[in-house]
Every structure is written in C-alpha cells, then in structure tokens.
Design a protein around this motif. Structure first.
Motif, PDB file in Angstrom:
ATOM      1  N   ALA A  39      33.562  42.957  24.471  1.00 28.91           N
ATOM      2  CA  ALA A  39      34.551  42.291  23.620  1.00 28.91           C
ATOM      3  C   ALA A  39      35.777  41.838  24.415  1.00 28.91           C
ATOM      4  CB  ALA A  39      34.971  43.211  22.487  1.00 28.91           C
ATOM      5  N   THR A  40      36.283  42.677  25.297  1.00 33.15           N
ATOM      6  CA  THR A  40      37.470  42.315  26.071  1.00 33.15           C
ATOM      7  C   THR A  40      37.167  41.141  26.989  1.00 33.15           C
ATOM      8  OG1 THR A  40      38.240  44.603  26.004  1.00 33.15           O
ATOM      9  CG2 THR A  40      39.233  43.173  27.667  1.00 33.15           C
ATOM     10  N   LEU A  41      36.036  41.210  27.703  1.00 32.53           N
ATOM     11  CA  LEU A  41      35.663  40.113  28.594  1.00 32.53           C
ATOM     12  C   LEU A  41      35.426  38.823  27.821  1.00 32.53           C
ATOM     13  CD1 LEU A  41      33.270  41.980  31.036  1.00 32.53           C
ATOM     14  CD2 LEU A  41      35.579  41.160  31.515  1.00 32.53           C
ATOM     15  N   ALA A  42      34.809  38.909  26.658  1.00 34.94           N
ATOM     16  CA  ALA A  42      34.545  37.719  25.851  1.00 34.94           C
ATOM     17  C   ALA A  42      35.850  37.050  25.419  1.00 34.94           C
ATOM     18  CB  ALA A  42      33.701  38.077  24.627  1.00 34.94           C
ATOM     19  N   GLU A  43      36.803  37.838  24.972  1.00 38.09           N
ATOM     20  CA  GLU A  43      38.075  37.269  24.522  1.00 38.09           C
ATOM     21  C   GLU A  43      38.872  36.715  25.704  1.00 38.09           C
ATOM     22  OE1 GLU A  43      40.797  35.913  21.769  1.00 38.09           O
ATOM     23  OE2 GLU A  43      38.811  36.741  21.403  1.00 38.09           O
ATOM     24  N   ALA A  44      38.866  37.420  26.819  1.00 34.44           N
ATOM     25  CA  ALA A  44      39.569  36.940  28.017  1.00 34.44           C
ATOM     26  C   ALA A  44      38.933  35.643  28.514  1.00 34.44           C
ATOM     27  CB  ALA A  44      39.546  38.010  29.099  1.00 34.44           C
ATOM     28  N   ARG A  45      37.601  35.597  28.533  1.00 35.58           N
ATOM     29  CA  ARG A  45      36.884  34.402  28.962  1.00 35.58           C
ATOM     30  C   ARG A  45      37.228  33.215  28.062  1.00 35.58           C
ATOM     31  NH1 ARG A  45      32.695  31.237  27.929  1.00 35.58           N
ATOM     32  NH2 ARG A  45      31.410  30.483  29.631  1.00 35.58           N
ATOM     33  N   LYS A  46      37.242  33.436  26.755  1.00 38.13           N
ATOM     34  CA  LYS A  46      37.574  32.369  25.804  1.00 38.13           C
ATOM     35  C   LYS A  46      38.964  31.807  26.098  1.00 38.13           C
ATOM     36  CE  LYS A  46      39.294  33.013  21.711  1.00 38.13           C
ATOM     37  NZ  LYS A  46      39.554  33.486  20.355  1.00 38.13           N
ATOM     38  N   THR A  47      39.905  32.678  26.340  1.00 36.14           N
ATOM     39  CA  THR A  47      41.286  32.261  26.609  1.00 36.14           C
ATOM     40  C   THR A  47      41.373  31.471  27.914  1.00 36.14           C
ATOM     41  OG1 THR A  47      42.111  34.195  25.423  1.00 36.14           O
ATOM     42  CG2 THR A  47      43.649  33.102  26.905  1.00 36.14           C
ATOM     43  N   LEU A  48      40.680  31.930  28.954  1.00 35.31           N
ATOM     44  CA  LEU A  48      40.690  31.226  30.238  1.00 35.31           C
ATOM     45  C   LEU A  48      40.029  29.854  30.122  1.00 35.31           C
ATOM     46  CD1 LEU A  48      39.864  34.254  32.532  1.00 35.31           C
ATOM     47  CD2 LEU A  48      42.028  32.969  32.504  1.00 35.31           C
ATOM     48  N   LYS A  49      38.944  29.770  29.368  1.00 38.71           N
ATOM     49  CA  LYS A  49      38.281  28.473  29.166  1.00 38.71           C
ATOM     50  C   LYS A  49      39.204  27.509  28.435  1.00 38.71           C
ATOM     51  CE  LYS A  49      34.210  27.522  30.046  1.00 38.71           C
ATOM     52  NZ  LYS A  49      33.786  26.716  31.221  1.00 38.71           N
ATOM     53  N   GLN A  50      39.920  28.005  27.419  1.00 43.34           N
ATOM     54  CA  GLN A  50      40.858  27.161  26.674  1.00 43.34           C
ATOM     55  C   GLN A  50      41.989  26.665  27.572  1.00 43.34           C
ATOM     56  OE1 GLN A  50      41.898  29.791  23.426  1.00 43.34           O
ATOM     57  NE2 GLN A  50      40.231  29.036  22.144  1.00 43.34           N
ATOM     58  N   ALA A  51      42.306  27.433  28.617  1.00 41.09           N
ATOM     59  CA  ALA A  51      43.363  27.041  29.551  1.00 41.09           C
ATOM     60  C   ALA A  51      42.839  26.093  30.629  1.00 41.09           C
ATOM     61  CB  ALA A  51      43.976  28.285  30.197  1.00 41.09           C
ATOM     62  N   GLY A  52      41.530  25.805  30.590  1.00 40.56           N
ATOM     63  CA  GLY A  52      40.988  24.808  31.492  1.00 40.56           C
ATOM     64  C   GLY A  52      40.163  25.334  32.655  1.00 40.56           C
ATOM     65  N   ALA A  53      39.837  26.622  32.663  1.00 37.97           N
ATOM     66  CA  ALA A  53      39.013  27.164  33.745  1.00 37.97           C
ATOM     67  C   ALA A  53      37.662  26.465  33.766  1.00 37.97           C
ATOM     68  CB  ALA A  53      38.819  28.666  33.571  1.00 37.97           C
ATOM     69  N   LYS A  54      37.160  26.205  34.966  1.00 34.61           N
ATOM     70  CA  LYS A  54      35.876  25.526  35.120  1.00 34.61           C
ATOM     71  C   LYS A  54      34.718  26.495  34.918  1.00 34.61           C
ATOM     72  CE  LYS A  54      34.692  23.837  39.233  1.00 34.61           C
ATOM     73  NZ  LYS A  54      34.630  22.937  40.392  1.00 34.61           N
ATOM     74  N   LYS A  55      34.743  27.593  35.633  1.00 37.36           N
ATOM     75  CA  LYS A  55      33.676  28.585  35.562  1.00 37.36           C
ATOM     76  C   LYS A  55      34.307  29.974  35.652  1.00 37.36           C
ATOM     77  CE  LYS A  55      29.321  29.824  37.798  1.00 37.36           C
ATOM     78  NZ  LYS A  55      28.402  29.485  38.907  1.00 37.36           N
ATOM     79  N   ILE A  56      33.766  30.892  34.876  1.00 39.10           N
ATOM     80  CA  ILE A  56      34.287  32.261  34.877  1.00 39.10           C
ATOM     81  C   ILE A  56      33.143  33.216  35.155  1.00 39.10           C
ATOM     82  CG2 ILE A  56      35.447  34.051  33.548  1.00 39.10           C
ATOM     83  CD1 ILE A  56      36.554  31.521  31.886  1.00 39.10           C
ATOM     84  N   ILE A  57      33.315  34.020  36.165  1.00 42.45           N
ATOM     85  CA  ILE A  57      32.340  35.049  36.511  1.00 42.45           C
ATOM     86  C   ILE A  57      32.971  36.390  36.188  1.00 42.45           C
ATOM     87  CG2 ILE A  57      31.057  36.148  38.388  1.00 42.45           C
ATOM     88  CD1 ILE A  57      31.251  33.380  39.829  1.00 42.45           C
ATOM     89  N   ALA A  58      32.298  37.179  35.354  1.00 47.51           N
ATOM     90  CA  ALA A  58      32.822  38.491  34.964  1.00 47.51           C
ATOM     91  C   ALA A  58      32.179  39.569  35.816  1.00 47.51           C
ATOM     92  CB  ALA A  58      32.554  38.750  33.485  1.00 47.51           C
ATOM     93  N   PHE A  59      32.977  40.527  36.215  1.00 49.37           N
ATOM     94  CA  PHE A  59      32.522  41.648  37.034  1.00 49.37           C
ATOM     95  C   PHE A  59      33.148  42.909  36.493  1.00 49.37           C
ATOM     96  CE2 PHE A  59      33.515  44.534  40.553  1.00 49.37           C
ATOM     97  CZ  PHE A  59      32.250  44.738  41.078  1.00 49.37           C
ATOM     98  N   THR A  60      32.322  43.910  36.238  1.00 49.44           N
ATOM     99  CA  THR A  60      32.861  45.200  35.803  1.00 49.44           C
ATOM    100  C   THR A  60      32.336  46.294  36.718  1.00 49.44           C
ATOM    101  OG1 THR A  60      31.054  45.564  34.231  1.00 49.44           O
ATOM    102  CG2 THR A  60      33.053  44.538  33.372  1.00 49.44           C
ATOM    103  N   VAL A  61      33.104  47.351  36.831  1.00 47.03           N
ATOM    104  CA  VAL A  61      32.753  48.458  37.705  1.00 47.03           C
ATOM    105  C   VAL A  61      31.800  49.415  36.995  1.00 47.03           C
ATOM    106  CG1 VAL A  61      33.650  50.414  39.013  1.00 47.03           C
ATOM    107  CG2 VAL A  61      34.914  48.249  38.947  1.00 47.03           C
ATOM    108  N   ALA A  62      32.022  49.646  35.715  1.00 47.65           N
ATOM    109  CA  ALA A  62      31.184  50.591  34.969  1.00 47.65           C
ATOM    110  C   ALA A  62      30.755  49.971  33.649  1.00 47.65           C
ATOM    111  CB  ALA A  62      31.961  51.879  34.718  1.00 47.65           C
ATOM    112  N   HIS A  63      29.611  50.443  33.174  1.00 46.74           N
ATOM    113  CA  HIS A  63      29.086  49.977  31.893  1.00 46.74           C
ATOM    114  C   HIS A  63      28.640  51.181  31.088  1.00 46.74           C
ATOM    115  CE1 HIS A  63      27.052  47.537  28.914  1.00 46.74           C
ATOM    116  NE2 HIS A  63      25.972  48.275  29.066  1.00 46.74           N
TER     117      HIS A  63
END
Length: 109
Positions: A85-109
């Motif tokens: 959920a956090t990554l999805a919302e952050a990604r949405k916000t970055l895309k709205q700001a004009g980011a071309k591509k977003i790669i998400a990386f997490t340390v633990a799942h």
C-alpha cells in the motif's frame, strides 16, 4: 516516532557502495516525496483495502522539487512491505509529478 529514518540509512549505504564501484555521483533526495498527513500505522491495519484507503493522498512532491522527478527514472526504496500500500501510493504520487519509470525495492517482505 523511531527517532531515525532506517530507509535513509539503507539508501546512504547503497549510494556509497554504488558511487565507489562506478565512479558516479548518485544522490539521496530525502525532501522530495513528503508524507503530508498523519495516518494510522499500517502495521495496525490488517485489511489491504483499508491500508490502501488509509494512505490515499498522504504523499506529495513539493512544487520546488518537481524538476528532480519530471521525466526521470526513480528508485523507490522502503524498509518493509506487507501489502504494498505504501509503495503503491508513493508510486502514484511520483507518476503524477511526472516520473518516467519507478522501480520499487524493499529490504523485507
């Protein structure tokens, strides 16, 4: 609450390693994606749909920082992901700001 930002510590270490190995100058910009409202801690919410709703519109990219995002590839790093959920919302916000591509990386799942 924690008194430190563990994700920033992870980023600083990764950037240092990358820059030493590659002779480049990657930088950490901690004040670009900002959490703009207090929300219930995600760990306390068990239902994924409620986690997504909890974070809706909780991030923003500051107007004076949008030039750092527009048409750029972004590596988004978080310490842990459960529902995404956090990554999805952050990604949405970055895309709205004009980011071309977003790669998400997490340390633990």
């Amino acid at each position: 609450e924690r008194g430190y930002n563990q994700t920033a510590l992870i980023c600083r270490a990764l950037i240092k390693i990358h820059n030493l190995r590659n002779g480049t100058d990657w930088q950490l910009n901690e004040k670009v994606l900002i959490k703009n409202k207090e929300t219930e801690h995600q760990a306390r919410i068990k239902d994924r749909a409620l986690r997504l709703k909890n974070l809706t519109n909780s991030f923003t990219v500051l107007d004076n920082q949008k030039h750092l995002i527009k048409n750029r590839n972004i590596i988004l790093i978080d310490d842990i992901t459960t529902t995404g959920a956090t990554l999805a919302e952050a990604r949405k916000t970055l895309k709205q700001a004009g980011a071309k591509k977003i790669i998400a990386f997490t340390v633990a799942h």
